[in-house]
Write a protein that holds these residues in place. Sequence first.
Motif, short mmCIF file in Angstrom:
data_model
loop_
_atom_site.label_atom_id
_atom_site.label_comp_id
_atom_site.label_asym_id
_atom_site.label_seq_id
_atom_site.Cartn_x
_atom_site.Cartn_y
_atom_site.Cartn_z
N GLU A 156 0.83 -1.21 0.00
CA GLU A 156 0.00 0.00 0.00
C GLU A 156 0.86 1.26 0.00
OE1 GLU A 156 -2.64 -0.95 3.19
OE2 GLU A 156 -3.91 -2.09 1.82
N LEU A 157 1.94 1.23 0.76
CA LEU A 157 2.86 2.38 0.74
C LEU A 157 3.46 2.54 -0.66
CD1 LEU A 157 4.44 4.62 2.27
CD2 LEU A 157 6.24 2.92 2.63
N THR A 158 3.79 1.41 -1.29
CA THR A 158 4.32 1.45 -2.66
C THR A 158 3.34 2.15 -3.60
OG1 THR A 158 5.50 -0.64 -2.30
CG2 THR A 158 5.09 -0.01 -4.59
N ARG A 159 2.09 1.83 -3.45
CA ARG A 159 1.05 2.48 -4.28
C ARG A 159 1.01 3.98 -4.01
NH1 ARG A 159 -3.39 -0.56 -6.14
NH2 ARG A 159 -4.80 1.05 -5.38
N ASP A 160 1.08 4.36 -2.74
CA ASP A 160 1.05 5.78 -2.39
C ASP A 160 2.24 6.53 -3.00
OD1 ASP A 160 -1.24 5.35 -0.94
OD2 ASP A 160 -0.23 5.30 1.02
N ILE A 161 3.41 5.92 -2.89
CA ILE A 161 4.62 6.57 -3.43
C ILE A 161 4.48 6.71 -4.95
CG2 ILE A 161 7.12 6.35 -3.76
CD1 ILE A 161 7.22 4.73 -1.13
N ALA A 162 4.01 5.64 -5.59
CA ALA A 162 3.87 5.66 -7.06
C ALA A 162 2.85 6.71 -7.49
CB ALA A 162 3.45 4.27 -7.55
#
Length: 332
Positions: A156-162
Motif C-alpha cells: 500500500e505504501l508502494t502504491r502511495d509513493i507511485a
Amino acid sequence: MEEKKIMLSGIQPSGDLHLGNYLGAIKNWADRVDEFDCYYFMADLHTITVRQNPADLRRRSMQQLAAYIACGLDPEKNTLFLQSMVPQHAQLSWVLSCYTQFGELSRMTQFKDKSAKHKDNINAGLFTYPVLMAADILLYQPHYVPVGADQKQHVELTRDIAQRFNSIYGDVFRIPEPYIPKAGARIYGLTTPGDKMSKSIPEGCVFIMDDDATIARKFKRAVTDSDRENCVRFDPENKPGVANLMSIYASVTGKTYEEIEKEFEGQGYGVFKPAVGEAVIDTLRPIREETERLIKDKAYLEQVYREGAQKASYIANKTLRKVYKKVGFVQI
Ligand code: TRP
C-alpha cells in the motif's frame, strides 16, 4: 496476442525456506507461470537490515534459487534473479526515498516490531526498507504483487509513493495491486497455531530441506486443540491447530475440508497427524532431492542467475531511465 499481465515477488534469503513459503507463496507462483509474465527474486539486499553471517547468506541465496526451480519455477518461463545483482533496485530506492515521508515510514508495523526486537541495531536501512521494496516492485511495472498479509502495508505504501510520483511527473509507474492468497494458503506454526510458520520457532516449522524423519516427528508433535474432542473438524476459531493441519493436508493433497473430515471420521489425532506428515513428506521429498541436485550443479545455477540478472536489469533500466529523466538528471 494480448500481452500477459506482470507479476512480481521476492523472499528474503534470511532463513531456510519452509512449508509456509512453499504452500503460501512459491507453489502459487508456480501455478501461474503460464498466465503471467513473472519476476521472482531473492531479496538479499533486504536481509542485511539485520546482521547476517556472510557465508550463510551466500549459501541460502543459492539454495533459495535452487529451491525456486525445484518448486516448479522454470527459469525459461520466469525471470529469476538475485536482487543485489540488479543495481537499479538501489538506484531507484534513493530517488523514491526523496518522495517518501518520515511519518509514513514511522507508521510501518514491521519497522515497529523489528526495531523493538533488535534494539541494539535500529539502523537506517531497517527504517527505509519499505522504500527499497517499493523500488523492487515499481521497476518492473507489475500488475500484481503476491505477498503475505504481513506485507500488505508495504504494498500500500508502494502504491502511495507511485501515485505521488505520477501526480507530479505524469504516468511513470503502474499502480500495482497486492495479491493476498486466500485463507488456507496461510500456514501457521505447528506448535504455535496462532502465529504464521516461522524459522524462529524451528520445532513448529517444517523446512523444505528437512529429512523425512524430521518432518514426521514435527507433525507428530503438532499442537491440535485443547478441547480434547479428538475429532478432525474444520473450526479455525476453536481448533486453530487442527484447522492448520487440515489446510496443509488440503493444500498438498487437493482434497476439500469435507473430504478430509470424512476420511478421518471416527479416527483421532493420533491417526490424523502422522497422515498429514506423510502427505507433506511425499510432497517435499522430490523438491528436496531436486534442490540438492541443483545446488551441486553450480554452472547451471550461475547461468540462471546471470541470465536472470541480465533480463531483469534490462527491464528495470527502462523504468529507471524514465525516472532519472523526469526528475531532471542529465541523460547520457
Ligand atoms: N519484504 C518482503 C518480505 O519480507 C520481501 C520483499 C522484498 C518483497 N521486496 C519485495 C516482496 C517486493 C514482494 C515484492 O517478505
